[in-house]
Every structure is written in structure tokens, then in C-alpha cells.
Design an enzyme around this catalytic site. Structure first.
Site, mmCIF file in Angstrom:
data_model
loop_
_atom_site.group_PDB
_atom_site.id
_atom_site.type_symbol
_atom_site.label_atom_id
_atom_site.label_comp_id
_atom_site.label_asym_id
_atom_site.label_seq_id
_atom_site.Cartn_x
_atom_site.Cartn_y
_atom_site.Cartn_z
ATOM 1 N N TYR A 1 -2.122 1.302 0.985
ATOM 2 C CA TYR A 1 -1.169 1.706 1.427
ATOM 3 C C TYR A 1 -1.789 2.837 2.665
ATOM 4 C CZ TYR A 1 2.681 5.517 1.126
ATOM 5 O OH TYR A 1 3.475 6.203 1.460
ATOM 6 N N THR B 1 -2.270 6.283 2.850
ATOM 7 C CA THR B 1 -2.678 7.010 1.951
ATOM 8 C C THR B 1 -4.034 6.430 1.123
ATOM 9 O OG1 THR B 1 -1.669 6.902 0.256
ATOM 10 C CG2 THR B 1 -0.933 8.616 2.096
ATOM 11 N N LYS B 2 -4.624 5.002 1.782
ATOM 12 C CA LYS B 2 -5.232 4.822 1.019
ATOM 13 C C LYS B 2 -6.917 4.769 1.796
ATOM 14 C CE LYS B 2 -2.835 4.667 -3.106
ATOM 15 N NZ LYS B 2 -1.795 3.778 -3.036
ATOM 16 N N ASN B 3 -7.390 4.686 0.889
ATOM 17 C CA ASN B 3 -9.263 4.880 1.745
ATOM 18 C C ASN B 3 -9.497 3.415 2.397
ATOM 19 O OD1 ASN B 3 -9.937 6.737 -0.417
ATOM 20 N ND2 ASN B 3 -11.463 5.106 -1.732
ATOM 21 N N ALA C 1 -5.861 0.326 -7.092
ATOM 22 C CA ALA C 1 -5.102 1.527 -6.035
ATOM 23 C C ALA C 1 -5.951 2.597 -5.452
ATOM 24 C CB ALA C 1 -4.015 1.742 -5.836
#
Ligand SMILES: *Cc1c(COP(=O)(O)O)cnc(C)c1O
Length: 382
Positions: A181, A183-185, A157
Site C-alpha cells: 500500500y 504508505t508501506k516500506n 504489512a
């Protein structure tokens, strides 16, 4: 002090990203279709896996990984207590039992040297998490899995860009689970992807992700002639939409550009925070690429009076949003009550959990934002 709140993990979205989503909306095909197929192809090419299956979250991917593994009631899966609850919950949803193994305080990853002591006749799999984007010790973990005939499923994740000895993470285990999601990269709003080289698992995950049906909706309603679907087993509703995939295709094209921006921010923090009572992220291991997802620091509580939670609140007063990755999972009420975990079980994870905080690291941050974070920390801790 800055006059607007710096939201932690706010994604970088550009005009062409927004345009791509708008085009899907105009096309009239919002559900699972050609954009999802394209995103899967792009992703498997990027990671270097034979298959990639898009889902509506990484949690869904972790859950289906456990399901296709054939986990049975009471089967054990070894994982880390320093992770998001989705990692452990996916094991429980498939009937299994999460068995935590303490972390290494330097890398914040599962301590591979402690895994073997936790293996029992019920152990089915190991579920390492590449914490913050730092690859786990995959050579050791894969050797242990081979020795004990265990399956490895990687929680990637945090780790889209991460590489270990020249290979992307998510290609070491039988299955790798990625998150998009907010906030992910790479972001799709909500979304996830499972990678595998195993065609049987790939087919099963596709079907389990859409009610256990033998034909996906795109093929059913295309103009190639009517096709009936057949339910092969009671699956779930975990499919990704084209609206999400259109954003994912765009974001994946920018993954290295955003990475380079986060590298600049990472280096700036390393340089400018080194004099403060904080333990900064450990240097990178040789022959690895860290995905730079979370810039986590530990408050050196021997050198300051302020507690970690007081520091978080003081940062909010300075209009800086932060994250806590994570409070120790085994100490949450559910895992204590269901599995008998208690304080002291995993001293390294608990040590970190009491001191850790994550600073903003989005590719969206300006030089001014980074300066504001550093100045706020200097003001509070200096
Ligand atoms: C974000 C995250 C997940 C869950 O991802 P979703 O796409 O939100 O379901 C799982 N594991 C870890 C370590 C995460 O950070």
C-alpha cells in the site's frame, strides 16, 4: 512554520520507478504477466521463502490465508486489538471469529504470555502482527502453536525488512502476508504478497486469487498454444497487475537504501525528541531487525494538559501530517456489537490507543522536513 503540508506516509518514487511503469504501459500487457512473475521471484529471494504469491492487497492475502486454512464457521483466530481492521476482517470474511489478546505496552506487539489463556477448543490459528515493523516474540508464539497444534499466519504489512533471530519475518508461520500500500516500506500503489514454504498452499492461493481457475491468464494467452481454463472452486479476483509489479520490482531493489534513510530519520527523532513529554519507541530487542515502518510515540498525558487529539490538530495547523496506529479495534462498533467486546477488555491496547501517534518516516523526507516535525512538536509541547 512550513508553507506546504507534509503528507504522512507519502512514498519515495524516483524517475526510474516511473520509467519502469511507463514501459509496462507501452508494452501493451498491463495485467498479470511477466512483471508479476519477476516480482514474485525477487520477493521470495529477498524474504527467503520457497514461494511468494502476488495479490492486489495484503487484505486479499490475509483473506485467502484464512480460506486455504479451511476456517469453518465459529472457528477462532487469535490476534491483536492494536492493528488495522483488515487483520480482523479477514478472519470474519472466512467465517471465523477474531479473538483479541492484549498487547505488551513496551513492544506494542501481542503479549505472547497472554495467548495461551485465550486458546479454546475452537482455536484454529494465531495471527500476530509485527507492529510498526518490530518482530513479535516468534519463539514463544511458535512454541505455543506447536503445543496446541495451531497454524500461525503472520501479518507482515509493516515488516518487509524485519528479521527475528537472523530470519525474515513471514517465514516463521505457515503463511506470511505483506502489503505494498502507498504508505508501506515498498509500494505498488495497492498490492500485497503471501509467502510460504508449503507448495499446496501456494498453488491454492494462486488459484483462489484468480477465480479458482486452474491456469493463469498469462499462460492462457501466450503463444504456446491455446489453453482452456477450468474453474476448480469459486475463487476471488485478487490478482496483481504488471503495472503494479513493475513498480514493486524497482522499489524492492531500493529497499535497503530507503531503510538506511529511515534509520537516519529514526535516530534523529530519538535524539531530538527525548526531552519532550513523549514516550519514544522502545529499544530494539537483541538479534532482531526492526523494519522501521512507523515511528510511533505515546503522549505522556501525566505531564501535559493537551490531549492526543488536540496534539494531532495542532500539528495539522503546523502543516505536519501524522497517523494514528491505531484506535483500539475491539472498541469499534462492529466488534463491540458482534462479539461483545467492551472498554476495559484490553487495558494495555486501550492505554496505547488513547496516546499514540505516528510521525512522518518516509524515505522521501528531507532534513528540512524532519527539522520541521521536531520544531512543531517543540513549539506545541515545549
Ligand atoms: C496496511 C495493513 C494491512 C492491509 O494492507 P493492504 O495492502 O492495504 O490490504 C493489513 N494489516 C496491517 C497491520 C496493515 O498496516
Amino acid at each position: 512554520m512550513r508553507d506546504t503540508f507534509l503528507v504522512f506516509g507519502s512514498p519515495r518514487l524516483e524517475d526510474d520507478d516511473i520509467q519502469a511503469v511507463t514501459e509496462v504501459l507501452k508494452s501493451g500487457w498491463l495485467g498479470t504477466g511477466p512483471q508479476v512473475k519477476q516480482f514474485e521471484t525477487d520477493f521470495q529471494n529477498y524474504i527467503g521463502s520457497r514461494h511468494a504469491m502476488a495479490l492486489n492487497s495484503c487484505t486479499a492475502g490475509l483473506h485467502l490465508s484464512m480460506v486455504v486454512l479451511g476456517l469453518e464457521a465459529g472457528d477462532e483466530v487469535i490476534t491483536t486489538p492494536l492493528t488495522f481492521c483488515a487483520t480482523a476482517n479477514s478472519i470474519i470474511h472466512a467465517g471465523g471469529r477474531p479473538v483479541f489478546v492484549d498487547i505488551d505496552r513496551e513492544t506494542l506487539n501481542i503479549d505472547a504470555d497472554k495467548i495461551e489463556a485465550a486458546i479454546t477448543p475452537r482455536t484454529k490459528a494465531i495471527l500476530p502482527v509485527h507492529f510498526a515493523g518490530r518482530p513479535c516474540a516468534m519463539d514463544k508464539i511458535m512454541a505455543i502453536a506447536a503445543r496446541h497444534k495451531l497454524t500461525v499466519i503472520e501479518d507482515c504489512a509493516h515488516a518487509i525488512e524485519a528479521e527475528y533471530h537472523g530470519r525474515h519475518v513471514g517465514t516463521f508461520g505457515t503463511l506470511g502476508c505483506f502489503s505494498f500500500y502507498v504508505t508501506k516500506n515498498v509500494v505498488t500503489g495497492e498490492g500485497g504478497m503471501v509467502t510460504t514454504d508449503n507448495e499446496a498452499y501456494a498453488d491454492k492461493i494462486k488459484m483462489y486469487g484468480l477465480h479458482g481457475m486452474s491456469r493463469d491468464a498469462w499462460k492462457r494467452f501466450s503463444d504456446e498454444g491455446f489453453k482452456h481454463y477450468q474453474v476448480m472452486f469459486p475463487g476471488f479476483k485478487y490478482n496483481m497487475m504488471d503495472i503494479q509489479a513493475a513498480l514493486g520490482i524497482q522499489q524492492l531493489q531500493k529497499v535497503e537504501k530507503f531503510y538506511r534513510r529511515r534509520q537516519e530519520i529514526w535516530d534523529a527523532y530519538n535524539q531530538r525528541l527525548s526531552g519532550l513529554p513523549l514516550f519514544l519507541p522502545a529499544p530494539f530487542e537483541p538479534e532482531t531487525k526492526h523494519a522501521l515502518h512507523l515511528y510511533t510515540v505515546l503522549l505522556d498525558t501525566d505531564r501535559v494538559k493537551i490531549t492526543r487529539d488536540a496534539l494531532l490538530n495542532a500539528l495539522i495547523k503546523e502543516n505536519i501530517g501524522t497517523g494514528v496506529h491505531y484506535t483500539a479495534l475491539h472498541l469499534h462498533p462492529y466488534y463491540r456489537e458482534s462479539f461483545g467486546y467492551q472498554e476495559g477488555d484490553f487495558p494495555q491496547a486501550e492505554y496505547v490507543a488513547e496516546r499514540v501517534l505516528s510521525l512522518p518516516l518516509s524515505a522521501k523526507l528531507t532534513a528540512q522536513d524532519v527539522d520541521d516535525v521536531v520544531k512543531a512538536l517543540e513549539k506545541i509541547l515545549g
